[in-house]
Write a protein that holds these residues in place. Sequence first.
Motif, PDB file in Angstrom:
ATOM      1  N   THR A 139      -6.995  -1.121 -33.310  1.00 24.03           N
ATOM      2  CA  THR A 139      -6.430  -0.010 -34.084  1.00 24.03           C
ATOM      3  C   THR A 139      -6.651   1.333 -33.392  1.00 24.03           C
ATOM      4  OG1 THR A 139      -8.494   0.075 -35.331  1.00 24.03           O
ATOM      5  CG2 THR A 139      -6.688  -1.174 -36.325  1.00 24.03           C
ATOM      6  N   MET A 142      -5.357   5.093 -34.298  1.00 18.86           N
ATOM      7  CA  MET A 142      -4.968   5.252 -35.702  1.00 18.86           C
ATOM      8  C   MET A 142      -6.086   6.004 -36.436  1.00 18.86           C
ATOM      9  SD  MET A 142      -3.657   1.441 -36.673  1.00 18.86           S
ATOM     10  CE  MET A 142      -2.895   1.844 -38.240  1.00 18.86           C
ATOM     11  N   TYR A 264       0.172  -0.788 -33.659  1.00 20.28           N
ATOM     12  CA  TYR A 264      -1.215  -1.140 -33.320  1.00 20.28           C
ATOM     13  C   TYR A 264      -1.207  -2.547 -32.745  1.00 20.28           C
ATOM     14  CZ  TYR A 264      -0.793  -3.455 -37.865  1.00 20.28           C
ATOM     15  OH  TYR A 264      -0.353  -4.234 -38.904  1.00 20.28           O
TER      16      TYR A 264
END
Length: 310
Positions: A139, A142, A264
């Motif tokens: 991820t 993010m 992602y």
Amino acid sequence: MPAFILHHYPNSPFSQKVRLILGRKAMAWHSVHVPSILPKPDVMALTGGYRRTPFLQRGADVWCDTALIARVLERAQPAPTLYPAAVAGPAQLLAQWADSTLFWVVIPYTLQPAGIACVLAGAPPQALKAFAADRAPFTAGMTRQTPVDATVALNTYLGWLDGQLADGREFLMGAESSIADFSVAHCLWFVHLAPPMLPILEPFARLRAWYARVAAFGHGTPAPMKSAEAIALAAAATAHEPTRVVPALGFEAGESVTVTPTDYGRDPVAGRLVGLTADEVVIERHDERAGTLHVHFPRLGFQIRKENMA
Ligand SMILES: N[C@@H](CCC(=O)N[C@@H](CS)C(=O)NCC(=O)O)C(=O)O
């Protein structure tokens, strides 16, 4: 036609979306459990580097991402439809919102300390550390919501969804279930894995009744399969699903390209372009164990790059 093989793991929300769709369509399917963290050598043999869960396989065709998997299942088993004609556009908009915005609120909300203890219950103590270490690069880039922000957002979204059912409709888009129901349901299902986190649903009686209706669709008829068997089936397959490359879409058939998710888990998959429409991109790649595979991705949400420019 052989049954589809779903590669998934029990605690995966996006897998639950597909399992419920298989239930709604009353389909028989083969169930291969994949690891929830890297390494995933058997996944890589089939997808060429796409590590996200779930993916679907039949023979030497592999379909990544649940937006595409839903369309593939719809083609194979059109009734009951996931895209009722009168609401197909808004149903897909709501599904896309749930799969992105709602999902990324539910994850930090549910994985607060009291919740993560339930989700990973029974796992060895080092599992939590390994999970966190795996998901950090997955991820990267993010912004993860704080528990407080996620709680406020989830409460707001649950109110919106409950309001959608205010006219007494059975499903989010009307009298029939649609893709929107499955995308919202998999997010709420994840909250159900952590009973201490469930009181947030308490004020929303219509939504709770709706969730019970969707959960009652079940999972169809799964039959367990080992990943080695799925790989052997791919290697033995002699044909692929028909594909075409639409010339106006910026790439030529046979070009070497990479296909990469834009949000992602941005691992590129390299291959030769064999299919391209506004809906789908398909690459051909070779694996020493699985043979020559066609790996299909949705066009939306994925970037295609010519390999020498990647
Ligand atoms: N847009 C993707 C999202 C899939 C996704 O985020 N899956 C999660 C599991 S629910 C995942 O891949 N987690 C990491 C992993 O399984 O390796 C889809 O619709 O399939």
